[in-house]
Scaffold this active site. Structure first.
Site, mmCIF file in Angstrom:
data_model
loop_
_atom_site.group_PDB
_atom_site.id
_atom_site.type_symbol
_atom_site.label_atom_id
_atom_site.label_comp_id
_atom_site.label_asym_id
_atom_site.label_seq_id
_atom_site.Cartn_x
_atom_site.Cartn_y
_atom_site.Cartn_z
ATOM 1 N N GLY A 35 42.215 13.086 22.490
ATOM 2 C CA GLY A 35 42.102 13.876 21.269
ATOM 3 C C GLY A 35 41.984 12.975 20.050
ATOM 4 O O GLY A 35 41.623 11.790 20.159
ATOM 5 N N GLY A 36 42.301 13.528 18.882
ATOM 6 C CA GLY A 36 42.153 12.772 17.651
ATOM 7 C C GLY A 36 42.956 11.486 17.638
ATOM 8 O O GLY A 36 42.447 10.426 17.239
ATOM 9 N N GLY A 48 44.249 9.812 20.285
ATOM 10 C CA GLY A 48 43.811 8.906 21.344
ATOM 11 C C GLY A 48 42.511 8.194 21.009
ATOM 12 O O GLY A 48 42.373 6.982 21.220
ATOM 13 N N ARG A 92 54.847 27.032 6.113
ATOM 14 C CA ARG A 92 54.632 27.862 7.292
ATOM 15 C C ARG A 92 55.903 28.495 7.829
ATOM 16 O O ARG A 92 55.869 29.613 8.341
ATOM 17 C CB ARG A 92 53.958 27.025 8.399
ATOM 18 C CG ARG A 92 52.510 26.728 8.093
ATOM 19 C CD ARG A 92 51.874 25.875 9.166
ATOM 20 N NE ARG A 92 50.461 25.652 8.867
ATOM 21 C CZ ARG A 92 49.669 24.862 9.581
ATOM 22 N NH1 ARG A 92 50.143 24.216 10.619
ATOM 23 N NH2 ARG A 92 48.409 24.707 9.236
ATOM 24 N N GLU A 149 50.694 14.304 18.186
ATOM 25 C CA GLU A 149 51.702 15.356 18.315
ATOM 26 C C GLU A 149 52.777 15.034 19.335
ATOM 27 O O GLU A 149 53.908 15.514 19.219
ATOM 28 C CB GLU A 149 51.025 16.685 18.675
ATOM 29 C CG GLU A 149 51.971 17.870 18.589
ATOM 30 C CD GLU A 149 51.286 19.204 18.808
ATOM 31 O OE1 GLU A 149 51.995 20.231 18.897
ATOM 32 O OE2 GLU A 149 50.039 19.226 18.885
ATOM 33 N N SER A 202 48.817 17.140 10.196
ATOM 34 C CA SER A 202 48.714 16.791 11.619
ATOM 35 C C SER A 202 47.436 16.012 11.905
ATOM 36 O O SER A 202 47.465 14.980 12.592
ATOM 37 C CB SER A 202 48.781 18.049 12.490
ATOM 38 O OG SER A 202 47.737 18.950 12.176
ATOM 39 N N LEU A 203 46.294 16.489 11.400
ATOM 40 C CA LEU A 203 45.066 15.725 11.585
ATOM 41 C C LEU A 203 45.178 14.355 10.930
ATOM 42 O O LEU A 203 44.704 13.347 11.474
ATOM 43 C CB LEU A 203 43.872 16.486 11.004
ATOM 44 C CG LEU A 203 43.326 17.661 11.829
ATOM 45 C CD1 LEU A 203 42.216 18.372 11.063
ATOM 46 C CD2 LEU A 203 42.808 17.200 13.187
#
Length: 537
Positions: free
Chosen positions: A10-11, A13, A266, A350, A366-367
Protein backbone atom coordinates in the site's frame (compact mmCIF):
# COMPACT_ATOMS: atom_id res chain seq x y z
CA UNK A 1 20.06 -11.65 -0.70
CA UNK A 2 17.24 -9.16 -0.13
CA UNK A 3 18.39 -6.03 1.70
CA UNK A 4 14.92 -4.71 2.57
CA UNK A 5 11.83 -6.93 2.55
CA UNK A 6 8.57 -5.00 2.82
CA UNK A 7 5.33 -6.66 3.94
CA UNK A 8 2.46 -4.87 2.20
CA UNK A 9 2.21 -2.91 -1.04
CA UNK A 10 0.00 0.00 0.00
CA UNK A 11 0.99 3.63 0.40
CA UNK A 12 3.43 3.03 3.26
CA UNK A 13 4.97 -0.08 1.71
CA UNK A 14 5.51 1.48 -1.72
CA UNK A 15 6.86 4.72 -0.22
CA UNK A 16 9.28 2.67 1.86
CA UNK A 17 10.27 0.59 -1.16
CA UNK A 18 11.06 3.65 -3.26
CA UNK A 19 13.06 5.31 -0.48
CA UNK A 20 15.04 2.14 0.25
CA UNK A 21 15.80 1.68 -3.45
CA UNK A 22 16.92 5.32 -3.70
CA UNK A 23 19.36 4.51 -0.89
CA UNK A 24 20.91 1.65 -2.83
CA UNK A 25 19.04 -1.26 -1.26
CA UNK A 26 17.86 -4.38 -3.06
CA UNK A 27 14.12 -4.27 -2.29
CA UNK A 28 11.32 -6.84 -2.43
CA UNK A 29 7.66 -6.14 -1.61
CA UNK A 30 5.57 -9.11 -0.41
CA UNK A 31 1.78 -8.95 -0.25
CA UNK A 32 -1.25 -11.21 -0.11
CA UNK A 33 -2.96 -9.12 -2.80
CA UNK A 34 -1.69 -6.95 -5.62
CA UNK A 35 -0.62 -3.44 -4.59
CA UNK A 36 -3.44 -1.75 -6.48
CA UNK A 37 -5.95 -3.56 -4.25
CA UNK A 38 -4.48 -2.22 -1.02
CA UNK A 39 -6.53 -0.25 1.50
CA UNK A 40 -4.83 3.00 0.49
CA UNK A 41 -7.07 3.04 -2.57
CA UNK A 42 -10.09 3.62 -0.31
CA UNK A 43 -8.82 6.93 1.13
CA UNK A 44 -10.92 9.63 -0.48
CA UNK A 45 -10.76 12.98 1.31
CA UNK A 46 -7.17 14.15 1.03
CA UNK A 47 -3.62 14.30 2.37
CA UNK A 48 -2.70 17.09 4.79
CA UNK A 49 0.05 19.64 4.23
CA UNK A 50 0.23 23.25 5.35
CA UNK A 51 0.73 24.77 1.89
CA UNK A 52 -1.60 27.73 2.36
CA UNK A 53 -2.85 27.47 -1.21
CA UNK A 54 -6.43 28.21 -0.10
CA UNK A 55 -6.43 30.66 2.80
CA UNK A 56 -3.89 31.04 5.56
CA UNK A 57 -2.27 27.98 7.16
CA UNK A 58 0.96 27.06 8.88
CA UNK A 59 2.95 24.06 10.00
CA UNK A 60 2.41 25.18 13.60
CA UNK A 61 -1.38 25.15 13.08
CA UNK A 62 -1.15 21.63 11.61
CA UNK A 63 0.87 20.52 14.63
CA UNK A 64 -1.63 22.11 17.03
CA UNK A 65 -4.62 20.48 15.31
CA UNK A 66 -2.93 17.06 15.40
CA UNK A 67 -1.97 17.36 19.06
CA UNK A 68 -5.48 18.46 20.00
CA UNK A 69 -7.04 15.54 18.14
CA UNK A 70 -4.64 13.09 19.86
CA UNK A 71 -6.06 13.94 23.34
CA UNK A 72 -2.63 13.96 25.14
CA UNK A 73 -1.52 10.68 23.53
CA UNK A 74 0.53 12.26 20.74
CA UNK A 75 4.33 12.47 20.73
CA UNK A 76 5.10 16.09 19.81
CA UNK A 77 8.50 15.13 18.36
CA UNK A 78 6.91 12.72 15.87
CA UNK A 79 3.96 15.00 15.17
CA UNK A 80 6.28 17.91 14.45
CA UNK A 81 8.34 15.75 12.12
CA UNK A 82 5.19 14.58 10.29
CA UNK A 83 3.81 18.09 9.83
CA UNK A 84 7.11 19.75 8.94
CA UNK A 85 7.81 17.18 6.23
CA UNK A 86 4.28 17.35 4.79
CA UNK A 87 4.95 20.07 2.16
CA UNK A 88 7.98 18.16 0.87
CA UNK A 89 5.85 15.00 0.70
CA UNK A 90 3.31 16.76 -1.52
CA UNK A 91 6.09 18.13 -3.71
CA UNK A 92 7.58 14.64 -4.05
CA UNK A 93 4.21 13.11 -4.92
CA UNK A 94 3.68 15.90 -7.44
CA UNK A 95 7.12 15.29 -8.96
CA UNK A 96 6.41 11.61 -9.62
CA UNK A 97 3.11 12.38 -11.32
CA UNK A 98 0.28 12.31 -8.76
CA UNK A 99 -2.70 13.95 -10.53
CA UNK A 100 -3.84 16.32 -7.80
CA UNK A 101 -6.86 18.54 -8.40
CA UNK A 102 -5.70 22.07 -9.22
CA UNK A 103 -6.67 25.66 -8.61
CA UNK A 104 -6.96 28.10 -11.48
CA UNK A 105 -3.39 29.28 -10.82
CA UNK A 106 -2.10 25.72 -11.16
CA UNK A 107 -1.40 25.16 -7.46
CA UNK A 108 -2.59 21.98 -5.73
CA UNK A 109 -6.20 22.37 -4.56
CA UNK A 110 -6.97 22.02 -0.85
CA UNK A 111 -10.15 21.42 1.16
CA UNK A 112 -11.01 21.48 4.85
CA UNK A 113 -11.52 18.19 6.70
CA UNK A 114 -12.88 17.57 10.20
CA UNK A 115 -10.78 18.89 13.06
CA UNK A 116 -8.64 21.12 10.83
CA UNK A 117 -8.30 24.85 11.41
CA UNK A 118 -8.06 25.56 7.69
CA UNK A 119 -8.19 24.16 4.16
CA UNK A 120 -5.20 21.83 4.36
CA UNK A 121 -6.08 18.56 2.62
CA UNK A 122 -4.61 18.21 -0.87
CA UNK A 123 -6.86 16.03 -3.01
CA UNK A 124 -7.52 14.39 -6.35
CA UNK A 125 -11.31 14.73 -6.64
CA UNK A 126 -12.49 12.10 -4.13
CA UNK A 127 -10.04 9.46 -5.38
CA UNK A 128 -7.01 10.79 -3.51
CA UNK A 129 -5.71 7.52 -2.07
CA UNK A 130 -6.31 5.65 -5.32
CA UNK A 131 -4.44 8.23 -7.42
CA UNK A 132 -1.51 8.31 -4.98
CA UNK A 133 -1.36 4.51 -4.83
CA UNK A 134 -1.31 4.07 -8.61
CA UNK A 135 1.36 6.73 -8.96
CA UNK A 136 3.54 5.04 -6.33
CA UNK A 137 3.08 1.65 -7.98
CA UNK A 138 4.05 3.04 -11.38
CA UNK A 139 7.16 4.57 -9.83
CA UNK A 140 8.04 1.27 -8.10
CA UNK A 141 7.75 -0.64 -11.37
CA UNK A 142 10.04 1.90 -13.05
CA UNK A 143 12.53 1.43 -10.21
CA UNK A 144 12.65 -2.35 -10.87
CA UNK A 145 11.49 -3.19 -7.36
CA UNK A 146 10.67 -6.90 -7.03
CA UNK A 147 7.10 -7.89 -6.11
CA UNK A 148 6.04 -11.18 -4.55
CA UNK A 149 2.28 -10.88 -4.96
CA UNK A 150 -0.15 -13.43 -3.52
CA UNK A 151 2.17 -14.44 -0.70
CA UNK A 152 0.50 -14.79 2.70
CA UNK A 153 2.65 -13.75 5.68
CA UNK A 154 2.82 -16.33 8.47
CA UNK A 155 5.54 -15.19 10.87
CA UNK A 156 8.79 -13.32 11.23
CA UNK A 157 11.96 -15.33 11.62
CA UNK A 158 13.71 -13.94 14.68
CA UNK A 159 16.86 -15.17 16.39
CA UNK A 160 18.50 -13.43 19.35
CA UNK A 161 16.07 -10.52 18.88
CA UNK A 162 17.21 -9.91 15.28
CA UNK A 163 14.85 -10.36 12.35
CA UNK A 164 16.22 -12.66 9.66
CA UNK A 165 13.25 -12.78 7.29
CA UNK A 166 9.73 -14.20 7.14
CA UNK A 167 7.77 -17.34 6.51
CA UNK A 168 4.92 -17.10 4.03
CA UNK A 169 2.55 -19.25 1.98
CA UNK A 170 2.96 -18.97 -1.77
CA UNK A 171 -0.72 -19.02 -2.71
CA UNK A 172 -0.42 -20.50 -6.18
CA UNK A 173 1.43 -23.58 -4.90
CA UNK A 174 0.31 -23.71 -1.28
CA UNK A 175 3.92 -24.18 -0.22
CA UNK A 176 5.41 -22.54 2.86
CA UNK A 177 8.48 -20.50 1.96
CA UNK A 178 11.27 -18.98 4.04
CA UNK A 179 12.40 -15.62 2.68
CA UNK A 180 15.55 -14.13 4.14
CA UNK A 181 16.33 -10.43 4.38
CA UNK A 182 18.79 -8.15 6.15
CA UNK A 183 15.92 -5.94 7.30
CA UNK A 184 12.12 -6.11 7.19
CA UNK A 185 9.45 -3.38 7.15
CA UNK A 186 5.89 -4.20 8.20
CA UNK A 187 3.43 -2.10 6.20
CA UNK A 188 0.52 -4.53 6.27
CA UNK A 189 -2.31 -2.22 7.34
CA UNK A 190 -4.52 -2.19 10.40
CA UNK A 191 -6.96 -4.56 12.09
CA UNK A 192 -10.45 -3.18 11.44
CA UNK A 193 -11.34 -6.62 10.07
CA UNK A 194 -12.33 -7.44 13.65
CA UNK A 195 -15.51 -5.49 12.86
CA UNK A 196 -16.33 -7.64 9.83
CA UNK A 197 -19.55 -6.41 8.23
CA UNK A 198 -19.21 -3.08 10.05
CA UNK A 199 -16.07 -1.57 8.56
CA UNK A 200 -15.04 0.50 5.57
CA UNK A 201 -11.99 -1.75 5.17
CA UNK A 202 -11.61 -4.52 2.62
CA UNK A 203 -11.95 -8.14 3.73
CA UNK A 204 -8.16 -8.47 3.33
CA UNK A 205 -7.49 -6.22 6.33
CA UNK A 206 -7.22 -8.81 9.10
CA UNK A 207 -4.20 -7.63 11.10
CA UNK A 208 -1.84 -10.37 9.93
CA UNK A 209 1.30 -8.23 10.25
CA UNK A 210 0.32 -6.90 13.68
CA UNK A 211 -0.45 -10.41 14.98
CA UNK A 212 2.84 -11.77 13.61
CA UNK A 213 4.66 -8.85 15.26
CA UNK A 214 3.45 -9.60 18.78
CA UNK A 215 4.34 -13.27 18.27
CA UNK A 216 7.83 -12.19 17.20
CA UNK A 217 8.46 -10.25 20.41
CA UNK A 218 7.23 -6.78 19.44
CA UNK A 219 5.15 -4.59 21.74
CA UNK A 220 1.70 -3.40 20.63
CA UNK A 221 0.37 -0.12 21.96
CA UNK A 222 -2.95 1.71 22.23
CA UNK A 223 -4.82 -1.12 20.53
CA UNK A 224 -8.14 -0.07 22.08
CA UNK A 225 -8.27 3.08 19.95
CA UNK A 226 -10.26 2.36 16.78
CA UNK A 227 -11.61 5.26 14.76
CA UNK A 228 -15.19 4.99 13.55
CA UNK A 229 -15.79 6.92 10.38
CA UNK A 230 -19.02 8.88 10.78
CA UNK A 231 -20.29 8.35 7.25
CA UNK A 232 -20.46 4.91 5.70
CA UNK A 233 -23.35 3.79 3.53
CA UNK A 234 -26.07 2.36 5.76
CA UNK A 235 -26.50 -1.03 4.10
CA UNK A 236 -23.01 -1.86 2.86
CA UNK A 237 -20.63 0.01 5.18
CA UNK A 238 -18.81 1.40 2.13
CA UNK A 239 -17.10 4.71 2.83
CA UNK A 240 -18.58 8.05 1.95
CA UNK A 241 -15.47 10.11 2.50
CA UNK A 242 -14.98 13.23 4.56
CA UNK A 243 -14.74 15.08 1.27
CA UNK A 244 -18.56 15.07 1.13
CA UNK A 245 -18.72 17.08 4.37
CA UNK A 246 -15.55 19.02 3.59
CA UNK A 247 -17.19 20.35 0.42
CA UNK A 248 -20.28 21.50 2.33
CA UNK A 249 -22.49 18.44 2.83
CA UNK A 250 -24.95 18.46 5.77
CA UNK A 251 -25.71 15.74 8.30
CA UNK A 252 -29.44 15.51 8.98
CA UNK A 253 -31.76 13.15 10.85
CA UNK A 254 -35.18 11.81 9.84
CA UNK A 255 -36.77 15.13 10.79
CA UNK A 256 -34.41 17.03 8.51
CA UNK A 257 -32.57 18.53 11.50
CA UNK A 258 -28.84 19.23 11.50
CA UNK A 259 -27.63 17.96 14.88
CA UNK A 260 -23.82 18.37 14.86
CA UNK A 261 -21.14 20.56 13.30
CA UNK A 262 -20.16 18.38 10.34
CA UNK A 263 -16.49 19.38 10.53
CA UNK A 264 -15.90 18.52 14.17
CA UNK A 265 -13.30 15.75 14.75
CA UNK A 266 -14.42 12.29 13.74
CA UNK A 267 -14.91 10.96 17.27
CA UNK A 268 -17.37 13.77 18.04
CA UNK A 269 -19.32 13.38 14.79
CA UNK A 270 -19.44 9.56 14.96
CA UNK A 271 -20.75 9.65 18.54
CA UNK A 272 -23.42 12.21 17.62
CA UNK A 273 -24.64 10.05 14.73
CA UNK A 274 -24.64 6.92 16.90
CA UNK A 275 -26.77 8.67 19.52
CA UNK A 276 -29.26 9.73 16.83
CA UNK A 277 -29.53 6.16 15.54
CA UNK A 278 -29.87 4.74 19.05
CA UNK A 279 -32.75 7.16 19.70
CA UNK A 280 -34.59 5.76 16.67
CA UNK A 281 -33.63 8.33 14.05
CA UNK A 282 -32.15 7.60 10.65
CA UNK A 283 -29.21 9.73 9.60
CA UNK A 284 -28.31 11.06 6.15
CA UNK A 285 -25.74 13.14 4.29
CA UNK A 286 -27.37 15.84 2.23
CA UNK A 287 -25.28 17.14 -0.69
CA UNK A 288 -28.22 18.05 -2.94
CA UNK A 289 -27.65 21.78 -2.45
CA UNK A 290 -24.14 21.48 -3.94
CA UNK A 291 -25.62 20.89 -7.40
CA UNK A 292 -25.10 18.19 -9.99
CA UNK A 293 -22.20 19.89 -11.79
CA UNK A 294 -20.21 20.34 -8.57
CA UNK A 295 -20.93 16.77 -7.41
CA UNK A 296 -19.76 15.35 -10.73
CA UNK A 297 -16.60 17.45 -10.66
CA UNK A 298 -15.56 17.16 -7.00
CA UNK A 299 -17.42 14.11 -5.59
CA UNK A 300 -17.75 11.64 -8.49
CA UNK A 301 -16.91 8.56 -6.42
CA UNK A 302 -19.46 9.31 -3.71
CA UNK A 303 -22.03 9.86 -6.45
CA UNK A 304 -21.31 6.47 -8.03
CA UNK A 305 -21.12 4.56 -4.74
CA UNK A 306 -24.47 5.89 -3.51
CA UNK A 307 -26.15 4.95 -6.78
CA UNK A 308 -24.52 1.52 -6.94
CA UNK A 309 -24.87 0.38 -3.31
CA UNK A 310 -27.90 2.29 -2.01
CA UNK A 311 -29.90 2.75 -5.22
CA UNK A 312 -30.26 6.48 -4.66
CA UNK A 313 -28.99 9.50 -6.57
CA UNK A 314 -27.40 12.04 -4.20
CA UNK A 315 -28.12 14.80 -6.68
CA UNK A 316 -31.80 14.45 -5.73
CA UNK A 317 -31.85 12.12 -2.69
CA UNK A 318 -30.49 11.99 0.84
CA UNK A 319 -27.65 9.47 1.38
CA UNK A 320 -28.44 7.07 4.29
CA UNK A 321 -25.37 6.50 6.47
CA UNK A 322 -24.08 4.99 9.71
CA UNK A 323 -20.69 5.11 11.49
CA UNK A 324 -18.46 2.02 11.12
CA UNK A 325 -14.89 1.00 12.03
CA UNK A 326 -12.47 2.77 9.72
CA UNK A 327 -8.94 3.13 11.10
CA UNK A 328 -6.83 1.71 13.91
CA UNK A 329 -4.78 4.28 15.82
CA UNK A 330 -2.98 1.60 17.81
CA UNK A 331 -0.52 -0.89 16.41
CA UNK A 332 3.08 -2.05 16.54
CA UNK A 333 5.07 0.14 18.89
CA UNK A 334 7.99 1.84 17.11
CA UNK A 335 10.73 4.25 18.14
CA UNK A 336 11.60 7.56 16.47
CA UNK A 337 13.42 5.63 13.72
CA UNK A 338 10.34 3.46 13.09
CA UNK A 339 12.10 0.36 14.43
CA UNK A 340 10.23 -2.12 16.62
CA UNK A 341 11.62 -3.82 19.70
CA UNK A 342 13.13 -6.44 17.35
CA UNK A 343 16.37 -5.32 15.67
CA UNK A 344 16.07 -4.79 11.94
CA UNK A 345 12.27 -5.01 12.03
CA UNK A 346 10.59 -1.70 11.15
CA UNK A 347 6.93 -0.73 10.80
CA UNK A 348 5.11 2.09 9.04
CA UNK A 349 1.59 3.11 8.11
CA UNK A 350 -1.58 1.99 9.83
CA UNK A 351 -0.02 -1.16 11.32
CA UNK A 352 2.45 0.98 13.31
CA UNK A 353 1.96 3.24 16.30
CA UNK A 354 4.36 6.14 15.92
CA UNK A 355 2.30 8.21 18.41
CA UNK A 356 1.04 10.78 15.92
CA UNK A 357 -2.68 9.90 16.02
CA UNK A 358 -3.17 9.24 19.72
CA UNK A 359 -6.79 8.75 20.71
CA UNK A 360 -8.33 10.13 17.52
CA UNK A 361 -6.63 10.52 14.13
CA UNK A 362 -7.01 13.85 12.38
CA UNK A 363 -8.63 13.40 8.98
CA UNK A 364 -6.04 13.71 6.19
CA UNK A 365 -3.10 12.59 8.35
CA UNK A 366 -3.22 8.89 7.48
CA UNK A 367 -2.15 9.30 3.86
CA UNK A 368 0.47 11.77 5.03
CA UNK A 369 1.86 9.25 7.51
CA UNK A 370 2.15 6.57 4.83
CA UNK A 371 4.31 8.87 2.71
CA UNK A 372 6.46 10.65 5.30
CA UNK A 373 7.01 7.76 7.70
CA UNK A 374 6.97 5.14 4.94
CA UNK A 375 9.91 6.90 3.31
CA UNK A 376 11.72 7.32 6.63
CA UNK A 377 11.28 3.63 7.44
CA UNK A 378 12.64 2.74 4.00
CA UNK A 379 15.71 4.92 4.49
CA UNK A 380 16.37 3.53 7.97
CA UNK A 381 15.89 -0.09 6.90
CA UNK A 382 18.29 0.42 4.00
CA UNK A 383 20.85 1.86 6.40
CA UNK A 384 20.39 -1.10 8.77
CA UNK A 385 20.90 -3.50 5.85
CA UNK A 386 24.14 -1.78 4.82
CA UNK A 387 25.53 -2.03 8.32
CA UNK A 388 24.58 -5.67 8.99
CA UNK A 389 25.72 -8.87 7.29
CA UNK A 390 23.40 -11.19 5.43
CA UNK A 391 21.91 -14.24 7.11
CA UNK A 392 20.68 -17.69 6.04
CA UNK A 393 17.22 -18.85 7.07
CA UNK A 394 16.26 -21.84 4.89
CA UNK A 395 16.26 -24.36 7.77
CA UNK A 396 15.15 -22.11 10.61
CA UNK A 397 13.12 -23.44 13.52
CA UNK A 398 10.34 -20.98 12.66
CA UNK A 399 10.14 -22.30 9.10
CA UNK A 400 9.79 -25.90 10.25
CA UNK A 401 7.20 -24.95 12.85
CA UNK A 402 5.09 -23.01 10.34
CA UNK A 403 5.35 -25.67 7.64
CA UNK A 404 4.14 -28.30 10.11
CA UNK A 405 1.31 -26.02 11.29
CA UNK A 406 0.01 -25.41 7.77
CA UNK A 407 0.21 -29.12 7.00
CA UNK A 408 -1.78 -29.92 10.16
CA UNK A 409 -4.69 -27.52 9.52
CA UNK A 410 -6.50 -29.85 7.06
CA UNK A 411 -6.52 -32.47 9.82
CA UNK A 412 -8.48 -30.27 12.24
CA UNK A 413 -11.91 -31.76 12.93
CA UNK A 414 -14.02 -28.96 11.42
CA UNK A 415 -16.80 -29.40 13.99
CA UNK A 416 -17.35 -25.63 14.23
CA UNK A 417 -17.81 -23.27 11.27
CA UNK A 418 -15.24 -20.52 11.75
CA UNK A 419 -17.00 -18.35 9.16
CA UNK A 420 -20.02 -18.14 11.46
CA UNK A 421 -17.75 -17.27 14.37
CA UNK A 422 -16.00 -14.61 12.28
CA UNK A 423 -19.31 -12.92 11.43
CA UNK A 424 -20.44 -13.21 15.04
CA UNK A 425 -17.23 -11.56 16.22
CA UNK A 426 -17.86 -8.64 13.86
CA UNK A 427 -21.34 -8.13 15.26
CA UNK A 428 -20.44 -8.28 18.94
CA UNK A 429 -17.38 -6.09 18.44
CA UNK A 430 -19.46 -3.42 16.71
CA UNK A 431 -22.20 -3.57 19.31
CA UNK A 432 -20.14 -3.91 22.52
CA UNK A 433 -16.59 -2.79 21.64
CA UNK A 434 -17.61 -0.09 19.21
CA UNK A 435 -18.39 3.60 19.44
CA UNK A 436 -19.88 3.41 22.96
CA UNK A 437 -18.52 0.81 25.40
CA UNK A 438 -18.98 -0.34 28.97
CA UNK A 439 -17.24 -2.87 31.20
CA UNK A 440 -20.00 -5.46 31.11
CA UNK A 441 -20.20 -5.46 27.32
CA UNK A 442 -16.43 -5.55 26.86
CA UNK A 443 -15.99 -8.43 29.32
CA UNK A 444 -18.78 -10.34 27.59
CA UNK A 445 -17.00 -10.02 24.24
CA UNK A 446 -13.69 -11.01 25.83
CA UNK A 447 -15.26 -14.18 27.22
CA UNK A 448 -16.59 -15.03 23.75
CA UNK A 449 -13.18 -14.41 22.17
CA UNK A 450 -11.36 -16.59 24.68
CA UNK A 451 -13.87 -19.34 24.00
CA UNK A 452 -13.10 -19.02 20.28
CA UNK A 453 -9.39 -19.35 21.06
CA UNK A 454 -10.09 -22.67 22.81
CA UNK A 455 -12.26 -23.84 19.93
CA UNK A 456 -9.79 -23.08 17.11
CA UNK A 457 -8.55 -26.71 16.85
CA UNK A 458 -12.17 -27.73 16.19
CA UNK A 459 -12.63 -25.15 13.41
CA UNK A 460 -10.99 -26.95 10.52
CA UNK A 461 -11.36 -26.42 6.79
CA UNK A 462 -13.44 -28.20 4.17
CA UNK A 463 -11.07 -27.56 1.24
CA UNK A 464 -8.06 -29.88 1.44
CA UNK A 465 -6.36 -28.70 -1.76
CA UNK A 466 -3.04 -26.83 -1.82
CA UNK A 467 -3.24 -24.41 -4.73
CA UNK A 468 -5.02 -21.11 -3.99
CA UNK A 469 -6.74 -22.57 -0.94
CA UNK A 470 -8.64 -19.51 0.27
CA UNK A 471 -10.40 -21.63 2.89
CA UNK A 472 -7.06 -22.33 4.56
CA UNK A 473 -5.87 -18.73 4.29
CA UNK A 474 -9.12 -17.37 5.76
CA UNK A 475 -8.79 -19.80 8.65
CA UNK A 476 -5.30 -18.44 9.42
CA UNK A 477 -6.63 -14.89 9.08
CA UNK A 478 -9.35 -15.73 11.59
CA UNK A 479 -6.71 -16.99 14.02
CA UNK A 480 -4.86 -13.69 13.72
CA UNK A 481 -8.09 -11.77 14.29
CA UNK A 482 -8.94 -13.75 17.42
CA UNK A 483 -5.42 -13.15 18.74
CA UNK A 484 -5.66 -9.40 18.23
CA UNK A 485 -9.23 -9.21 19.51
CA UNK A 486 -8.03 -10.22 22.97
CA UNK A 487 -5.41 -7.44 22.94
CA UNK A 488 -7.95 -4.79 21.94
CA UNK A 489 -10.43 -5.87 24.61
CA UNK A 490 -7.91 -6.07 27.46
CA UNK A 491 -6.78 -2.52 26.67
CA UNK A 492 -10.36 -1.24 26.38
CA UNK A 493 -11.38 -2.84 29.70
CA UNK A 494 -8.35 -1.41 31.49
CA UNK A 495 -8.83 2.16 30.21
CA UNK A 496 -11.50 3.31 32.66
CA UNK A 497 -12.20 6.64 30.98
CA UNK A 498 -13.47 8.17 27.74
CA UNK A 499 -10.79 9.60 25.45
CA UNK A 500 -11.13 10.33 21.75
CA UNK A 501 -12.45 7.31 19.89
CA UNK A 502 -12.60 5.24 23.11
CA UNK A 503 -15.93 6.18 24.70
CA UNK A 504 -17.01 4.45 27.94
CA UNK A 505 -20.57 5.15 29.06
CA UNK A 506 -19.63 3.93 32.57
CA UNK A 507 -16.65 6.34 32.62
CA UNK A 508 -17.90 9.24 30.45
CA UNK A 509 -15.07 11.72 31.13
CA UNK A 510 -11.37 11.96 30.35
CA UNK A 511 -9.33 11.09 33.43
CA UNK A 512 -6.12 13.06 32.89
CA UNK A 513 -4.92 12.38 36.42
CA UNK A 514 -4.81 8.63 35.77
CA UNK A 515 -4.64 8.30 31.98
CA UNK A 516 -3.39 11.62 30.59
CA UNK A 517 -0.41 10.81 28.34
CA UNK A 518 -0.67 7.15 29.37
CA UNK A 519 -0.52 4.38 26.74
CA UNK A 520 -1.61 0.76 26.92
CA UNK A 521 1.21 -1.66 26.08
CA UNK A 522 0.74 -5.33 25.21
CA UNK A 523 3.26 -8.10 24.60
CA UNK A 524 3.59 -11.85 24.98
CA UNK A 525 5.72 -13.89 27.33
CA UNK A 526 5.81 -17.61 26.54
CA UNK A 527 2.62 -17.18 24.56
CA UNK A 528 0.73 -15.43 27.37
CA UNK A 529 -0.65 -11.93 26.81
CA UNK A 530 0.71 -9.24 29.15
CA UNK A 531 -0.62 -5.68 29.41
CA UNK A 532 0.22 -2.53 31.31
CA UNK A 533 -0.43 1.21 31.15
CA UNK A 534 2.62 3.44 30.99
CA UNK A 535 3.40 7.13 30.46
CA UNK A 536 5.00 8.47 27.28
CA UNK A 537 8.32 6.81 26.59
Amino acid sequence: MIDVLIIGGGGAGLSAALAAAENGAKVTVLGKTYPTRSQTSMAQGGINAALGNVGEDSVEAHIADTLKSAHTLGDEVMIRKLCEKAPDAINWLDSIGTPFSRLEDGKVAQRKLGGASGKRACYAQDYTGLKILHTLYDAALKADITFLNEYFLLNFIVEENRVLGVTAIEMKSGEVKAIGAKSVIIASGGYCGLYRGFTTNSTAITGDGVAAAIRAGCVLSDMEFIQFHPTALKNSGILIGESARGEGGYLVNSKGERFVDELKPRDVVAKAIWEQIESGEEVFIDIRHLGEAFIEESLPQEHKLAKLYEGIDPVTDLIPIKPVAHYTMGGIDVDHNHQTKVEGLFAAGECANAYVHGANRLGGNSLLETIVFGREAGENAAKFARENSEVKVASSEQFEKDRNFVAAIPQFTNQIDFYEKRDFMGKIFYRNAGIIRNEMGLKGVLAAIRQMQKELPFMGIADKSKEYNTNLLEFIEFGNMVELAEVVLVGAIGRNESRGAHQREDFPNEDNEKFGGVHSLSWKEQGVLCNEFRGMK
